[in-house]
Design a protein around this motif. Sequence first.
Motif, PDB file in Angstrom:
ATOM      1  N   GLY A   1      53.006  17.405  63.517  1.00 50.66           N
ATOM      2  CA  GLY A   1      51.979  18.856  62.546  1.00 50.66           C
ATOM      3  C   GLY A   1      52.579  19.124  61.109  1.00 50.66           C
ATOM      4  N   ILE A   2      53.605  18.902  61.582  1.00 48.63           N
ATOM      5  CA  ILE A   2      54.251  19.628  59.881  1.00 48.63           C
ATOM      6  C   ILE A   2      53.957  18.551  59.172  1.00 48.63           C
ATOM      7  CG2 ILE A   2      56.694  20.971  58.456  1.00 48.63           C
ATOM      8  CD1 ILE A   2      56.882  22.364  61.649  1.00 48.63           C
ATOM      9  N   ASP A   3      54.199  17.254  59.461  1.00 51.01           N
ATOM     10  CA  ASP A   3      54.723  16.424  58.811  1.00 51.01           C
ATOM     11  C   ASP A   3      53.433  15.742  58.099  1.00 51.01           C
ATOM     12  OD1 ASP A   3      55.744  13.734  57.997  1.00 51.01           O
ATOM     13  OD2 ASP A   3      54.353  12.641  59.598  1.00 51.01           O
ATOM     14  N   GLU A   4      52.399  15.829  59.656  1.00 51.30           N
ATOM     15  CA  GLU A   4      51.165  15.349  58.688  1.00 51.30           C
ATOM     16  C   GLU A   4      50.393  16.360  57.834  1.00 51.30           C
ATOM     17  OE1 GLU A   4      49.437  12.424  59.387  1.00 51.30           O
ATOM     18  OE2 GLU A   4      50.842  11.324  60.218  1.00 51.30           O
ATOM     19  N   VAL A   5      50.973  17.355  57.786  1.00 48.17           N
ATOM     20  CA  VAL A   5      49.728  18.832  56.923  1.00 48.17           C
ATOM     21  C   VAL A   5      50.624  19.149  55.865  1.00 48.17           C
ATOM     22  CG1 VAL A   5      48.452  21.055  57.432  1.00 48.17           C
ATOM     23  CG2 VAL A   5      49.219  19.243  59.286  1.00 48.17           C
ATOM     24  N   ILE A   6      51.927  19.323  55.741  1.00 48.94           N
ATOM     25  CA  ILE A   6      53.362  19.859  54.946  1.00 48.94           C
ATOM     26  C   ILE A   6      53.994  18.695  54.154  1.00 48.94           C
ATOM     27  CG2 ILE A   6      54.496  21.359  54.659  1.00 48.94           C
ATOM     28  CD1 ILE A   6      53.727  23.301  56.599  1.00 48.94           C
ATOM     29  N   VAL A   7      54.523  17.984  55.206  1.00 48.65           N
ATOM     30  CA  VAL A   7      55.572  16.459  54.664  1.00 48.65           C
ATOM     31  C   VAL A   7      55.158  16.040  53.569  1.00 48.65           C
ATOM     32  CG1 VAL A   7      57.076  15.426  55.122  1.00 48.65           C
ATOM     33  CG2 VAL A   7      56.993  17.254  56.437  1.00 48.65           C
ATOM     34  N   LYS A   8      53.341  15.754  54.274  1.00 51.05           N
ATOM     35  CA  LYS A   8      53.157  13.807  53.102  1.00 51.05           C
ATOM     36  C   LYS A   8      52.140  14.458  52.682  1.00 51.05           C
ATOM     37  CE  LYS A   8      53.013  10.976  57.105  1.00 51.05           C
ATOM     38  NZ  LYS A   8      52.046   9.740  58.562  1.00 51.05           N
ATOM     39  N   PRO A   9      51.753  15.760  52.508  1.00 48.64           N
ATOM     40  CA  PRO A   9      51.020  16.093  51.346  1.00 48.64           C
ATOM     41  C   PRO A   9      51.955  16.290  50.235  1.00 48.64           C
ATOM     42  CG  PRO A   9      50.196  17.093  53.337  1.00 48.64           C
ATOM     43  CD  PRO A   9      50.963  16.415  53.227  1.00 48.64           C
ATOM     44  N   LEU A  10      53.309  17.318  50.366  1.00 46.30           N
ATOM     45  CA  LEU A  10      54.633  17.765  49.767  1.00 46.30           C
ATOM     46  C   LEU A  10      54.862  16.447  48.979  1.00 46.30           C
ATOM     47  CD1 LEU A  10      56.408  20.710  51.029  1.00 46.30           C
ATOM     48  CD2 LEU A  10      55.143  20.686  48.435  1.00 46.30           C
ATOM     49  N   LYS A  11      54.828  15.167  49.614  1.00 39.54           N
ATOM     50  CA  LYS A  11      55.747  14.152  48.675  1.00 39.54           C
ATOM     51  C   LYS A  11      54.491  12.877  47.686  1.00 39.54           C
ATOM     52  CE  LYS A  11      58.932  12.668  53.191  1.00 39.54           C
ATOM     53  NZ  LYS A  11      59.483  11.703  53.973  1.00 39.54           N
ATOM     54  N   TRP A  12      53.498  13.000  48.496  1.00 39.00           N
ATOM     55  CA  TRP A  12      52.520  13.104  48.044  1.00 39.00           C
ATOM     56  C   TRP A  12      52.425  13.895  46.131  1.00 39.00           C
ATOM     57  CZ3 TRP A  12      47.636  13.820  45.237  1.00 39.00           C
ATOM     58  CH2 TRP A  12      47.207  12.761  44.473  1.00 39.00           C
ATOM     59  N   LEU A  13      52.360  14.269  46.418  1.00 41.95           N
ATOM     60  CA  LEU A  13      52.463  15.622  45.354  1.00 41.95           C
ATOM     61  C   LEU A  13      53.883  15.427  44.725  1.00 41.95           C
ATOM     62  CD1 LEU A  13      51.113  19.197  46.450  1.00 41.95           C
ATOM     63  CD2 LEU A  13      50.002  17.542  45.078  1.00 41.95           C
ATOM     64  N   ARG A  14      54.678  14.963  44.889  1.00 36.99           N
ATOM     65  CA  ARG A  14      56.404  14.959  44.136  1.00 36.99           C
ATOM     66  C   ARG A  14      55.694  13.670  44.058  1.00 36.99           C
ATOM     67  NH1 ARG A  14      60.833  15.575  48.158  1.00 36.99           N
ATOM     68  NH2 ARG A  14      61.443  13.882  47.175  1.00 36.99           N
ATOM     69  N   GLN A  15      55.465  12.483  44.465  1.00 36.10           N
ATOM     70  CA  GLN A  15      55.050  11.119  43.992  1.00 36.10           C
ATOM     71  C   GLN A  15      54.461  10.988  42.684  1.00 36.10           C
ATOM     72  OE1 GLN A  15      54.318   8.232  47.113  1.00 36.10           O
ATOM     73  NE2 GLN A  15      53.362   6.758  45.534  1.00 36.10           N
ATOM     74  N   GLU A  16      52.792  11.677  42.643  1.00 29.29           N
ATOM     75  CA  GLU A  16      52.106  11.898  41.647  1.00 29.29           C
ATOM     76  C   GLU A  16      52.355  13.180  40.925  1.00 29.29           C
ATOM     77  OE1 GLU A  16      50.316   9.507  41.726  1.00 29.29           O
ATOM     78  OE2 GLU A  16      51.286   8.435  43.076  1.00 29.29           O
ATOM     79  N   PHE A  17      53.965  13.756  40.462  1.00 25.65           N
ATOM     80  CA  PHE A  17      53.878  14.965  40.173  1.00 25.65           C
ATOM     81  C   PHE A  17      53.217  15.010  38.577  1.00 25.65           C
ATOM     82  CE2 PHE A  17      57.850  13.054  38.869  1.00 25.65           C
ATOM     83  CZ  PHE A  17      58.430  13.448  37.482  1.00 25.65           C
TER      84      PHE A  17
END
Length: 185
Positions: free
Chosen positions: A56-72
Amino acid sequence: MFKINLLTDGQEKVSLIGRRIMIPLNQLVMQQIVDAPYGTVFVYDMEQVEGMNGSGIDEVIVKPLKWLRQEFKTEDKYLYLINLSEEEDHLYNLRKTLRDEDVVVVAQNGVSLEIIGDLGDASKELLELTYKHKQITARFASDSLEKKLNLVSTQLNKLHEQRLLKRQEEQLEEGGRQFVYSSLF
């Protein structure tokens, strides 16, 4: 600040346990992030969460944060957490999951900062300095911590890329420019 609502269909609490049921919630969260204006700071109110595991943490927190970092560079958006619950073991579960990920998230714990994830001592010290003062420059941090300006500047830039600090360019009266780094809360 934009609060991301994790609740649907009149729920009082949401459980972040299990990947399969979290995928639609991930899509809902990501859509809110994509639709928000440039520079938005998002917050998860963890009072809405009654339980969580790594999936759940991976889907709701980790994946959005990784996307934000990638698209910063194009998105310039940020995410932090509030109202972590000891009763629900939020901090324990987040630390356990983020230890294996290349993701760091900050949480507002009352008036203090909680850094969750693997962040080196020098970066942690710099992040804490920024949250203490709310807004700093590389020169201020360099002088305060008695470290080389170019080292501090590089570390601040990395913290910005990790979506842990906001950054704004400022023109100097004497010519040139500098970046001003700000806390998310």
